[in-house]
Scaffold this motif. Structure first.
Motif, PDB file in Angstrom:
ATOM      1  N   GLY A  21     -43.003  21.252  -1.554  1.00  0.00           N
ATOM      2  CA  GLY A  21     -44.135  21.266  -2.143  1.00  0.00           C
ATOM      3  C   GLY A  21     -44.145  20.392  -3.518  1.00  0.00           C
ATOM      4  N   ASP A  22     -45.550  20.237  -4.015  1.00  0.00           N
ATOM      5  CA  ASP A  22     -45.460  19.846  -5.405  1.00  0.00           C
ATOM      6  C   ASP A  22     -45.175  20.665  -6.453  1.00  0.00           C
ATOM      7  N   SER A  23     -44.044  20.114  -7.306  1.00  0.00           N
ATOM      8  CA  SER A  23     -43.708  21.234  -8.344  1.00  0.00           C
ATOM      9  C   SER A  23     -44.910  21.404  -9.371  1.00  0.00           C
ATOM     10  N   ASP A  39     -32.429  16.558 -12.149  1.00  0.00           N
ATOM     11  CA  ASP A  39     -32.307  15.219 -12.077  1.00  0.00           C
ATOM     12  C   ASP A  39     -33.911  14.536 -11.890  1.00  0.00           C
ATOM     13  N   VAL A  41     -37.621  12.106 -11.420  1.00  0.00           N
ATOM     14  CA  VAL A  41     -37.807  10.893 -11.068  1.00  0.00           C
ATOM     15  C   VAL A  41     -37.733   9.956 -12.101  1.00  0.00           C
ATOM     16  N   TRP A  42     -36.954   9.017 -12.386  1.00  0.00           N
ATOM     17  CA  TRP A  42     -36.779   8.262 -13.658  1.00  0.00           C
ATOM     18  C   TRP A  42     -37.560   7.112 -13.632  1.00  0.00           C
ATOM     19  N   LEU A  59     -45.217  13.181 -15.220  1.00  0.00           N
ATOM     20  CA  LEU A  59     -44.848  14.310 -14.119  1.00  0.00           C
ATOM     21  C   LEU A  59     -43.899  15.203 -14.692  1.00  0.00           C
ATOM     22  N   HIS A 153     -30.490  10.226   0.963  1.00  0.00           N
ATOM     23  CA  HIS A 153     -31.501  10.304   0.012  1.00  0.00           C
ATOM     24  C   HIS A 153     -31.070   9.096  -0.922  1.00  0.00           C
ATOM     25  N   PRO A 179     -36.743  21.631 -10.160  1.00  0.00           N
ATOM     26  CA  PRO A 179     -38.269  21.394  -9.742  1.00  0.00           C
ATOM     27  C   PRO A 179     -38.109  19.694  -8.997  1.00  0.00           C
ATOM     28  N   MET A 181     -35.808  18.722  -6.423  1.00  0.00           N
ATOM     29  CA  MET A 181     -34.603  18.992  -5.686  1.00  0.00           C
ATOM     30  C   MET A 181     -33.900  18.057  -5.090  1.00  0.00           C
ATOM     31  N   SER A 183     -32.012  15.933  -2.399  1.00  0.00           N
ATOM     32  CA  SER A 183     -31.278  16.339  -1.347  1.00  0.00           C
ATOM     33  C   SER A 183     -30.510  17.747  -1.574  1.00  0.00           C
ATOM     34  N   GLY A 184     -30.716  18.452  -2.748  1.00  0.00           N
ATOM     35  CA  GLY A 184     -30.342  19.819  -3.057  1.00  0.00           C
ATOM     36  C   GLY A 184     -28.784  19.870  -3.574  1.00  0.00           C
ATOM     37  N   GLU A 201     -39.082  20.467  -3.727  1.00  0.00           N
ATOM     38  CA  GLU A 201     -38.906  19.087  -3.261  1.00  0.00           C
ATOM     39  C   GLU A 201     -40.278  18.794  -2.536  1.00  0.00           C
ATOM     40  N   ILE A 202     -40.870  17.531  -2.741  1.00  0.00           N
ATOM     41  CA  ILE A 202     -42.178  17.102  -2.223  1.00  0.00           C
ATOM     42  C   ILE A 202     -41.880  16.467  -0.828  1.00  0.00           C
ATOM     43  N   ASP A 203     -40.834  15.912  -0.520  1.00  0.00           N
ATOM     44  CA  ASP A 203     -40.703  15.163   0.522  1.00  0.00           C
ATOM     45  C   ASP A 203     -40.172  15.830   1.619  1.00  0.00           C
ATOM     46  N   TYR A 206     -36.285  15.209   2.798  1.00  0.00           N
ATOM     47  CA  TYR A 206     -35.142  15.389   1.720  1.00  0.00           C
ATOM     48  C   TYR A 206     -35.424  16.996   1.729  1.00  0.00           C
TER      49      TYR A 206
HETATM   50  C1  LIG Z   1     -33.900  11.630  -8.548  1.00  0.00           C
HETATM   51  S1  LIG Z   1     -34.369  12.203  -7.277  1.00  0.00           S
HETATM   52  C2  LIG Z   1     -33.304  13.868  -7.106  1.00  0.00           C
HETATM   53  C3  LIG Z   1     -32.235  13.750  -6.508  1.00  0.00           C
HETATM   54  C4  LIG Z   1     -31.414  14.849  -6.328  1.00  0.00           C
HETATM   55  N1  LIG Z   1     -30.727  15.284  -7.714  1.00  0.00           N
HETATM   56  C5  LIG Z   1     -30.087  14.718  -5.452  1.00  0.00           C
HETATM   57  O1  LIG Z   1     -28.883  14.926  -5.682  1.00  0.00           O
HETATM   58  O2  LIG Z   1     -30.337  14.383  -4.096  1.00  0.00           O
HETATM   59  C6  LIG Z   1     -36.073  13.344  -7.675  1.00  0.00           C
HETATM   60  C7  LIG Z   1     -36.868  13.897  -6.371  1.00  0.00           C
HETATM   61  O3  LIG Z   1     -37.974  14.499  -6.756  1.00  0.00           O
HETATM   62  C8  LIG Z   1     -38.922  14.457  -5.763  1.00  0.00           C
HETATM   63  N2  LIG Z   1     -40.273  14.472  -6.314  1.00  0.00           N
HETATM   64  C9  LIG Z   1     -40.944  13.383  -6.663  1.00  0.00           C
HETATM   65  N3  LIG Z   1     -42.100  14.267  -7.246  1.00  0.00           N
HETATM   66  C10 LIG Z   1     -42.042  15.385  -7.021  1.00  0.00           C
HETATM   67  C11 LIG Z   1     -42.988  16.582  -7.280  1.00  0.00           C
HETATM   68  N4  LIG Z   1     -44.140  16.511  -7.853  1.00  0.00           N
HETATM   69  N5  LIG Z   1     -42.631  17.765  -6.884  1.00  0.00           N
HETATM   70  C12 LIG Z   1     -41.167  17.952  -6.309  1.00  0.00           C
HETATM   71  N6  LIG Z   1     -40.424  16.984  -6.010  1.00  0.00           N
HETATM   72  C13 LIG Z   1     -40.736  15.695  -6.542  1.00  0.00           C
HETATM   73  C14 LIG Z   1     -38.448  13.098  -5.058  1.00  0.00           C
HETATM   74  O4  LIG Z   1     -39.068  13.167  -3.857  1.00  0.00           O
HETATM   75  C15 LIG Z   1     -36.866  13.042  -5.249  1.00  0.00           C
HETATM   76  O5  LIG Z   1     -36.186  13.433  -4.104  1.00  0.00           O
END
Ligand SMILES: C[S@@+](CC[C@H](N)C(=O)[O-])C[C@H]1O[C@@H](n2cnc3c(N)ncnc32)[C@H](O)[C@@H]1O
Length: 231
Positions: A21-23, A39, A41-42, A59, A153, A179, A181, A183-184, A201-203, A206
């Protein structure tokens, strides 16, 4: 748990709780976590890599503003991630220090020589005890993971780095929240070290990858990690 959208799927595997879901809609309903290790979204992520994220700083701010139970927040970013995103961290948690998460082999990121990630730590450091008096500035270098062994991922973090981060930013018996996650990897590190964790995780793809990794982490525990567990 019901979010504003009402759309939530949840799996509990061992001491890890994985939420699809959406954090932004979920974190304010969560209770019982002690540290956020994530970690996000950058800001300079390639366009379209994470659909629906127009403004990574906002976000992160929206999410962290609701993580009111966190005594510590550790944000992990690539060395080419724009650190101005860190103004999203709540001011009530003081900055502690930067830590370098190095790779044994440097990679190329366009014109940038890679080979390290950075952790920015905030809040109340873990208590002093044998082996954790001085908070170090760098993790031992991680070996790059073979392509075939990497989760599907775009930016999985190194499990070696995440275990180190979990040991320095959470205590045995605490619960870690990630928040973003992906690939976890944070949850896999927590599972290996015997920490409880919650990941969002929203996707959906993943999310499924993360579930598979956490199941595997519990199925095949590492003996060396078991030695690092302190109860
Ligand atoms: C930089 S990646 C994290 C990678 C992770 N540390 C790993 O080792 O796989 C950020 C993740 O945040 C997710 N994301 C983006 N917006 C989100 C939201 N609103 N709520 C939850 N997850 C979200 C993305 O789909 C993406 O998988």
């Amino acid at each position: 748990m019901v979010s504003d959208s009402g759309f939530i799927k949840e799996r509990v595997i061992g001491d890890c709780r994985l939420i699809l879901g959406d954090s932004r809609e979920i974190v304010s309903y969560l209770e019982g976590y002690d540290a956020v290790i994530t970690d996000p979204v950058w800001p300079n992520a390639p366009q379209g890599m994470f659909p629906g994220v127009d403004n990574p700083r906002d976000l992160l701010e929206d999410v962290l503003a609701h993580c009111t139970e966190a005594q510590r927040i550790a944000i992990i970013m690539r060395c080419d991630s724009d650190p101005r995103i860190l103004s999203a961290v709540p001011e009530c948690l003081p900055f502690v220090r930067v830590q370098m998460l190095e790779y044994a082999v440097a990679g190329r990121m366009g014109r940038i020589l890679g080979g390290m990630e950075t952790l920015y730590g905030y809040g109340k450091p873990i208590p002093v005890r044998e082996g954790q008096r001085l908070i170090p500035g760098r993790c031992e270098p991680a070996q790059p993971t073979k392509k075939a062994d990497r989760p599907d991922h775009p930016c999985p973090r190194s499990l070696h780095h995440m275990k180190w981060a979990v040991r320095w930013w959470s205590e045995p018996g605490e619960t870690v929240l990630d928040p973003f996650m992906g690939s976890g990897t944070t949850l896999a590190a927590c599972a290996a070290l015997g920490r409880a964790a919650v990941g969002i995780e929203i996707d959906p793809d993943y999310f499924e990858i993360a579930c598979g990794r956490i199941e595997e982490a519990y199925r095949q525990p590492d003996l060396f990690d078991a030695l690092l567990r302190v109860s």
